[in-house]
Each structure stands twice: as C-alpha cells, then as structure tokens.
Scaffold this motif. Structure first.
Motif, PDB file in Angstrom:
ATOM      1  N   THR A   1      -4.577 -44.871 -35.785  1.00  0.00           N
ATOM      2  CA  THR A   1      -5.876 -45.298 -35.780  1.00  0.00           C
ATOM      3  C   THR A   1      -6.611 -45.153 -34.528  1.00  0.00           C
ATOM      4  N   ILE A   2      -6.117 -45.810 -33.551  1.00  0.00           N
ATOM      5  CA  ILE A   2      -6.606 -45.646 -32.050  1.00  0.00           C
ATOM      6  C   ILE A   2      -7.127 -44.272 -31.735  1.00  0.00           C
ATOM      7  N   VAL A   3      -6.109 -43.226 -31.823  1.00  0.00           N
ATOM      8  CA  VAL A   3      -6.404 -41.835 -31.511  1.00  0.00           C
ATOM      9  C   VAL A   3      -7.610 -41.185 -32.546  1.00  0.00           C
ATOM     10  N   ASN A   4      -7.571 -41.464 -33.965  1.00  0.00           N
ATOM     11  CA  ASN A   4      -8.650 -41.208 -34.782  1.00  0.00           C
ATOM     12  C   ASN A   4     -10.004 -41.689 -34.308  1.00  0.00           C
ATOM     13  N   GLN A   5     -10.005 -42.788 -34.059  1.00  0.00           N
ATOM     14  CA  GLN A   5     -11.280 -43.515 -33.604  1.00  0.00           C
ATOM     15  C   GLN A   5     -11.882 -42.876 -32.106  1.00  0.00           C
ATOM     16  N   ALA A   6     -10.736 -42.572 -31.185  1.00  0.00           N
ATOM     17  CA  ALA A   6     -11.163 -42.127 -30.000  1.00  0.00           C
ATOM     18  C   ALA A   6     -11.718 -40.755 -30.163  1.00  0.00           C
ATOM     19  N   LEU A   7     -11.019 -40.060 -31.205  1.00  0.00           N
ATOM     20  CA  LEU A   7     -11.741 -38.575 -31.424  1.00  0.00           C
ATOM     21  C   LEU A   7     -12.798 -38.316 -32.333  1.00  0.00           C
TER      22      LEU A   7
ATOM     23  N   PRO B   1       3.152 -41.363 -31.937  1.00  0.00           N
ATOM     24  CA  PRO B   1       3.517 -41.525 -30.829  1.00  0.00           C
ATOM     25  C   PRO B   1       5.070 -41.167 -30.643  1.00  0.00           C
ATOM     26  N   TYR B   2       5.902 -41.424 -31.365  1.00  0.00           N
ATOM     27  CA  TYR B   2       7.479 -41.524 -31.469  1.00  0.00           C
ATOM     28  C   TYR B   2       7.811 -40.195 -31.831  1.00  0.00           C
ATOM     29  N   ALA B   3       6.839 -38.958 -32.252  1.00  0.00           N
ATOM     30  CA  ALA B   3       7.252 -37.925 -32.898  1.00  0.00           C
ATOM     31  C   ALA B   3       7.752 -36.719 -31.601  1.00  0.00           C
ATOM     32  N   ASN B   4       7.343 -36.928 -30.385  1.00  0.00           N
ATOM     33  CA  ASN B   4       7.713 -35.858 -29.538  1.00  0.00           C
ATOM     34  C   ASN B   4       7.211 -36.394 -27.997  1.00  0.00           C
TER      35      ASN B   4
ATOM     36  N   ILE C   1       4.034 -39.738 -24.245  1.00  0.00           N
ATOM     37  CA  ILE C   1       3.438 -39.847 -22.847  1.00  0.00           C
ATOM     38  C   ILE C   1       1.915 -40.059 -23.142  1.00  0.00           C
ATOM     39  N   LEU C   2       1.245 -39.544 -23.910  1.00  0.00           N
ATOM     40  CA  LEU C   2      -0.226 -39.596 -24.465  1.00  0.00           C
ATOM     41  C   LEU C   2      -0.460 -41.240 -24.824  1.00  0.00           C
ATOM     42  N   ALA C   3       0.591 -41.547 -25.654  1.00  0.00           N
ATOM     43  CA  ALA C   3       0.485 -42.920 -26.046  1.00  0.00           C
ATOM     44  C   ALA C   3       0.638 -44.051 -24.996  1.00  0.00           C
TER      45      ALA C   3
ATOM     46  N   ILE D   1      -2.106 -47.436 -23.430  1.00  0.00           N
ATOM     47  CA  ILE D   1      -1.796 -48.878 -22.953  1.00  0.00           C
ATOM     48  C   ILE D   1      -2.180 -49.472 -21.800  1.00  0.00           C
ATOM     49  N   PRO D   2      -2.031 -48.825 -20.914  1.00  0.00           N
ATOM     50  CA  PRO D   2      -2.380 -49.448 -19.774  1.00  0.00           C
ATOM     51  C   PRO D   2      -4.048 -49.036 -19.399  1.00  0.00           C
ATOM     52  N   TYR D   3      -4.322 -47.881 -19.840  1.00  0.00           N
ATOM     53  CA  TYR D   3      -5.958 -47.771 -19.723  1.00  0.00           C
ATOM     54  C   TYR D   3      -6.913 -48.853 -20.306  1.00  0.00           C
ATOM     55  N   VAL D   4      -6.345 -49.156 -21.657  1.00  0.00           N
ATOM     56  CA  VAL D   4      -7.030 -50.208 -22.186  1.00  0.00           C
ATOM     57  C   VAL D   4      -7.017 -51.598 -21.483  1.00  0.00           C
ATOM     58  N   GLY D   5      -5.739 -51.828 -20.893  1.00  0.00           N
ATOM     59  CA  GLY D   5      -5.450 -52.871 -20.082  1.00  0.00           C
ATOM     60  C   GLY D   5      -6.354 -53.065 -18.979  1.00  0.00           C
ATOM     61  N   LEU D   6      -6.572 -51.772 -18.349  1.00  0.00           N
ATOM     62  CA  LEU D   6      -7.382 -51.629 -17.014  1.00  0.00           C
ATOM     63  C   LEU D   6      -8.583 -51.666 -17.130  1.00  0.00           C
ATOM     64  N   VAL D   7      -9.197 -51.368 -18.517  1.00  0.00           N
ATOM     65  CA  VAL D   7     -10.595 -51.571 -18.779  1.00  0.00           C
ATOM     66  C   VAL D   7     -10.971 -52.849 -19.056  1.00  0.00           C
TER      67      VAL D   7
END
Length: 140
Positions: free
Chosen positions: A85-91, A101-104, A109-111, A115-121
């Motif tokens: 959902t987060i990625v769909n909304q971002a894109l 996020p658990y696939a590969n 790494i993208l996921a 998390i820290p980017y949202v925290g930083l904001v």
C-alpha cells in the motif's frame, strides 16, 4: 521509541523470522506482538547485514528504556500488504504483482529505507514544536 520498535521488529523478522519477544521480551513491556512479520528471502550477506541492523535497534531500545523507562510496544503491522500500500501510494499506481519487501534482497533494502525515512520526516516536522530548551537537550 515507536520508530525503534518498528525498525527492530522489521529487521528481526526479516533476518531471523522472529521478533523482539524472542530476543529480549522485557523490552516489549507487555505490548502486543507485531502483525505480518516474516523471514525475508535474503542472500547470506544481506541477511547478516539486516541482522546487524536489528541488533543496533535493540541497542537503541535498551538505551531508551535505561534512560527514560520506555513504554509498551504498540501494535505494529509489518505485513507485505502494508508495504504494498505504501509503495502504491508513493508511486501513485497499483503494482502487479504487489510490492513485497520479503520477496528478495532488493525489495527488502528498499523497504528498509522507507521506515527510517518516514521517521526522519516525522522528527523534522516535530522539532519546531519543541519550544522549551530542556526539550531539545540531549540527556546522558
């Protein structure tokens, strides 16, 4: 501290397939276990790196609990559906297949960046609201 819980749980589950309740249960302070965490499909080097991230976050939680007492872990949803959902909304689209996020290693790494980017904001947005000098002081 919510960000520290979120990072620790995501990294622990991704690398080890288990969370804080299995590593240091007292740090959860009776809070509910997270929803949707699972072991990620990672190569050995990436798995070890993510495991180190997890231990770093446990250290952050330990420091907060020691300094401030902390609070119970809130209910966290670290399911692949939430990340999709987060990625769909971002894109501004709907990916098919959905982002998992658990696939590969690349997805994980993208996921792990989300998390820290949202925290930083969130931190940047909160700082102006800390008007008292002692609210901004670093405690040792």
């Amino acid at each position: 501290m919510v960000l520290e819980y979120l990072e620790a749980e995501f990294y622990l589950f991704g690398a080890l397939g288990k969370g804080l309740d299995n590593i240091e249960p007292s740090f959860a302070q009776g809070g509910p276990p997270p929803v949707g965490g699972q072991v990620a499909n990672l190569d050995p080097k990436t798995r070890r790196l993510i495991e180190e991230f997890a231990y770093q976050e446990i250290g952050h939680i330990r420091a907060i609990v020691k300094a401030e007492g902390g609070f119970p872990r809130p209910l966290l949803n670290i399911s692949k559906e939430v990340f999709a959902t987060i990625v769909n909304q971002a894109l501004n689209t709907t990916l098919s297949p959905p982002f998992n996020p658990y696939a590969n290693p690349l997805n994980y790494i993208l996921a792990s960046y989300i998390i820290p980017y949202v925290g930083l904001v969130g931190y940047v947005g909160t700082i102006p609201n800390l008007v008292r000098r002692d609210s901004r002081a670093v405690r040792t």
